[in-house]
Design an enzyme around this catalytic site. Sequence first.
Site, short mmCIF file in Angstrom:
data_model
loop_
_atom_site.label_atom_id
_atom_site.label_comp_id
_atom_site.label_asym_id
_atom_site.label_seq_id
_atom_site.Cartn_x
_atom_site.Cartn_y
_atom_site.Cartn_z
N LYS A 132 90.88 -41.01 29.36
CA LYS A 132 91.25 -40.82 30.78
C LYS A 132 91.41 -39.32 31.02
O LYS A 132 92.41 -38.72 30.63
CB LYS A 132 92.58 -41.55 31.05
CG LYS A 132 92.78 -42.03 32.47
CD LYS A 132 92.97 -40.99 33.53
CE LYS A 132 94.31 -40.32 33.60
NZ LYS A 132 94.28 -39.18 34.58
N GLY A 160 99.64 -33.13 27.48
CA GLY A 160 100.07 -32.92 28.86
C GLY A 160 101.52 -32.50 28.91
O GLY A 160 102.03 -31.90 27.97
N GLU A 189 100.94 -34.08 22.37
CA GLU A 189 100.87 -32.62 22.36
C GLU A 189 101.33 -32.17 23.74
O GLU A 189 100.64 -32.36 24.73
CB GLU A 189 99.45 -32.16 22.05
CG GLU A 189 99.40 -30.72 21.57
CD GLU A 189 99.13 -29.74 22.70
OE1 GLU A 189 100.12 -29.16 23.23
OE2 GLU A 189 97.97 -29.54 23.06
N CYS A 195 98.88 -24.42 26.99
CA CYS A 195 100.15 -24.95 26.48
C CYS A 195 100.79 -23.98 25.50
O CYS A 195 102.00 -23.89 25.40
CB CYS A 195 99.95 -26.32 25.86
SG CYS A 195 98.56 -26.40 24.75
N GLU A 219 108.34 -24.31 31.38
CA GLU A 219 106.93 -23.96 31.28
C GLU A 219 106.37 -23.68 32.68
O GLU A 219 106.41 -24.54 33.55
CB GLU A 219 106.18 -25.13 30.65
CG GLU A 219 104.75 -24.81 30.30
CD GLU A 219 104.08 -25.95 29.55
OE1 GLU A 219 104.28 -27.12 29.90
OE2 GLU A 219 103.33 -25.65 28.60
P1 NAP Z 1 100.62 -34.39 33.33
O1 NAP Z 1 101.12 -35.04 34.56
O2 NAP Z 1 101.38 -34.55 32.08
O3 NAP Z 1 99.11 -34.90 33.14
C1 NAP Z 1 98.42 -35.02 31.92
C2 NAP Z 1 97.60 -36.31 31.92
O4 NAP Z 1 98.47 -37.44 31.94
C3 NAP Z 1 96.71 -36.45 33.14
O5 NAP Z 1 95.51 -37.08 32.75
C4 NAP Z 1 97.55 -37.34 34.03
O6 NAP Z 1 96.81 -38.00 35.02
C5 NAP Z 1 98.13 -38.29 33.03
N1 NAP Z 1 99.34 -39.00 33.47
C6 NAP Z 1 100.24 -38.63 34.41
N2 NAP Z 1 101.22 -39.55 34.53
C7 NAP Z 1 100.95 -40.54 33.65
C8 NAP Z 1 101.58 -41.76 33.28
N3 NAP Z 1 102.71 -42.17 33.85
N4 NAP Z 1 101.02 -42.54 32.32
C9 NAP Z 1 99.88 -42.14 31.72
N5 NAP Z 1 99.23 -41.00 32.03
C10 NAP Z 1 99.75 -40.19 32.97
O7 NAP Z 1 100.42 -32.87 33.59
P2 NAP Z 1 100.06 -32.21 35.00
O8 NAP Z 1 100.88 -32.80 36.10
O9 NAP Z 1 98.61 -32.24 35.16
O10 NAP Z 1 100.61 -30.77 34.76
C11 NAP Z 1 102.00 -30.54 34.95
C12 NAP Z 1 102.54 -29.64 33.90
O11 NAP Z 1 102.29 -30.17 32.60
C13 NAP Z 1 101.89 -28.27 33.84
O12 NAP Z 1 102.31 -27.42 34.83
C14 NAP Z 1 102.28 -27.86 32.46
O13 NAP Z 1 103.59 -27.42 32.42
C15 NAP Z 1 102.15 -29.14 31.67
N6 NAP Z 1 100.86 -29.24 31.00
C16 NAP Z 1 100.82 -29.08 29.65
C17 NAP Z 1 99.61 -29.16 28.99
C18 NAP Z 1 99.49 -29.00 27.54
O14 NAP Z 1 98.40 -28.75 27.06
N7 NAP Z 1 100.54 -29.15 26.78
C19 NAP Z 1 98.44 -29.40 29.71
C20 NAP Z 1 98.52 -29.60 31.09
C21 NAP Z 1 99.74 -29.53 31.71
P3 NAP Z 1 96.55 -37.31 36.45
O15 NAP Z 1 96.95 -35.89 36.41
O16 NAP Z 1 95.10 -37.49 36.64
O17 NAP Z 1 97.37 -38.07 37.46
#
Ligand code: NAP
Length: 488
Positions: free
Chosen positions: A183, A236, A258, A292, A391
């Site tokens: 996904k 994420g 991660e 990240c 972050e």
């Molecule tokens: P996120 O919400 O954690 O999204 C990561 C993935 O998880 C996306 O594919 C997202 O789908 C999915 N997801 C969201 N809610 C979910 C749930 N309840 N069950 C299963 N999957 C779910 O991250 P984001 O909102 O895109 O970014 C927010 C913050 O996360 C960033 O600002 C940063 O601080 C952090 N982040 C960290 C990393 C890392 O590499 N560690 C990478 C990205 C972001 P959708 O987004 O398509 O809805």
Amino acid sequence: MTQVVQGQSIEPGRLFINNTFVEASSGRRFETISPSTGEVITDVAEGGAEDIDAAVSAARAALSGKWGSMSASRRGELLYRVAALIEERAERLSILETLDQGKPITESSKVDVPLAARIVRYFAGWADKLHGETLPVSGSYHTYTLREPVGVVGQIIPWNFPILIACWKLAPALAAGNTVVLKPAEQTPLTALELAKIFADAGFPPGVVNVVTGDGPGAGASLVRHRGVDKIAFTGSTPVGQEIMRVSADTLKRVSLELGGKSPHIIFGDADVTSAVFGVINGIFYNKGEVCAAGSRVFVQRSVHGAFMEQLVAATQKRAPGDPFNPKTRLGPQVSEAQRERILGYVASGKAQGAKLVCGGEAASVDGKGYYVQPTVFDEVDNGMTIAQEEIFGPVVSVIPFDDAEDVVRQANASIYGLAAGIWTRDIKLAHRTARAVQAGTVWVNCYNVFDPAGPFGGVKMSGFGRDLGRAALEDYTETKTVWVDLS
Ligand code: NAP
Ligand code: MG
């Protein structure tokens, strides 16, 4: 309708299930937007619970089909073909990545796409080198272990390195014989769909790799809840990681997470300041800070603080935001308007809590468009401030001056996170002592943000657990079965 953008023809995206592109069963679609212009690139099928169910059934069936009985070396050969196809289609993949994500074309074409191919090739080589052991047990038994695939793996990935993280999740899972439902993030679905095509063209049997585009609460959460999924591999945010772990308890899925970071980057007084500044700039502005492992807390020893800041500010001012398709650009737009607003919110909190804004701090645009943020430096930050604890995921660095080498480790570790750390010093003992003392999954000494397929990557504390890349990644994609045979 097929559109031509940046010289590439782009078709509306559909779900990839059983080696076939299909519409979502609900018929729903969502738009994917180019962050450098704010314009819609195309629309993509929005998968939900029913589509996840179809993809999981396809993945389950594939486990007991041709894939399940395929030799390990043949699995490796298929992965080698994927690596070659990524290289063959590198130009298109890099353009799509820059279009959808906003990262500079220089980064997508020189780093993300070639590294994705190298990672797949690395794990292709592991496919036929995973094996169990014969055990010298007491008694008259022939006892051995088998390394079996976990089964159907759900992989949920973020928008910061779409093709790269897709490959570093898919390749070890497939090398070990699992099947996958991937996904991608809703902001960046395009390269995952290109990758799906590549897996089919390489000759992967139907159902082994499935890609369901959609959002987190719909497609993502359905995958996590599904009884037919044996493991979730997630990259994420920490709150979503926590939710995945909670929901996975119901079915006792294996989970590897991660998550976020607030990585300390420590510059000791004896460091080569010019090299350290280069490392810090790369550590925070690479991929516009949407990394990240970003080195977002920079601890600088007071004895070099003046010289360091002078060079840091000069180098930061050279990182002007620019059109990501210009090969000279080193700072592209943030992935979305929402992300830009989040970052600017953190800038406001830094100012309100008394950090000294040295440069940047404002939204920016190129030709009046795009979700840009100026590269931003805060000095005299206290490690307890929000900008030093949360972050930001943007081009914002917090400089925290320090006096005492013992105390800096205590401050570096005063964080809920533990993903990465950087250390700059010429003192070999200090370097190794500090590398041991910092709580992090990766420590870079006199370098930063270096990645290789062979180097395991992952976190401690609330940065998650499990490792991507390297041999360690394979551990998370196999189960050990012990077989006892009575010889008496
Ligand atoms: P996120 O919400 O954690 O999204 C990561 C993935 O998880 C996306 O594919 C997202 O789908 C999915 N997801 C969201 N809610 C979910 C749930 N309840 N069950 C299963 N999957 C779910 O991250 P984001 O909102 O895109 O970014 C927010 C913050 O996360 C960033 O600002 C940063 O601080 C952090 N982040 C960290 C990393 C890392 O590499 N560690 C990478 C990205 C972001 P959708 O987004 O398509 O809805
Ligand atoms: Mg997009």
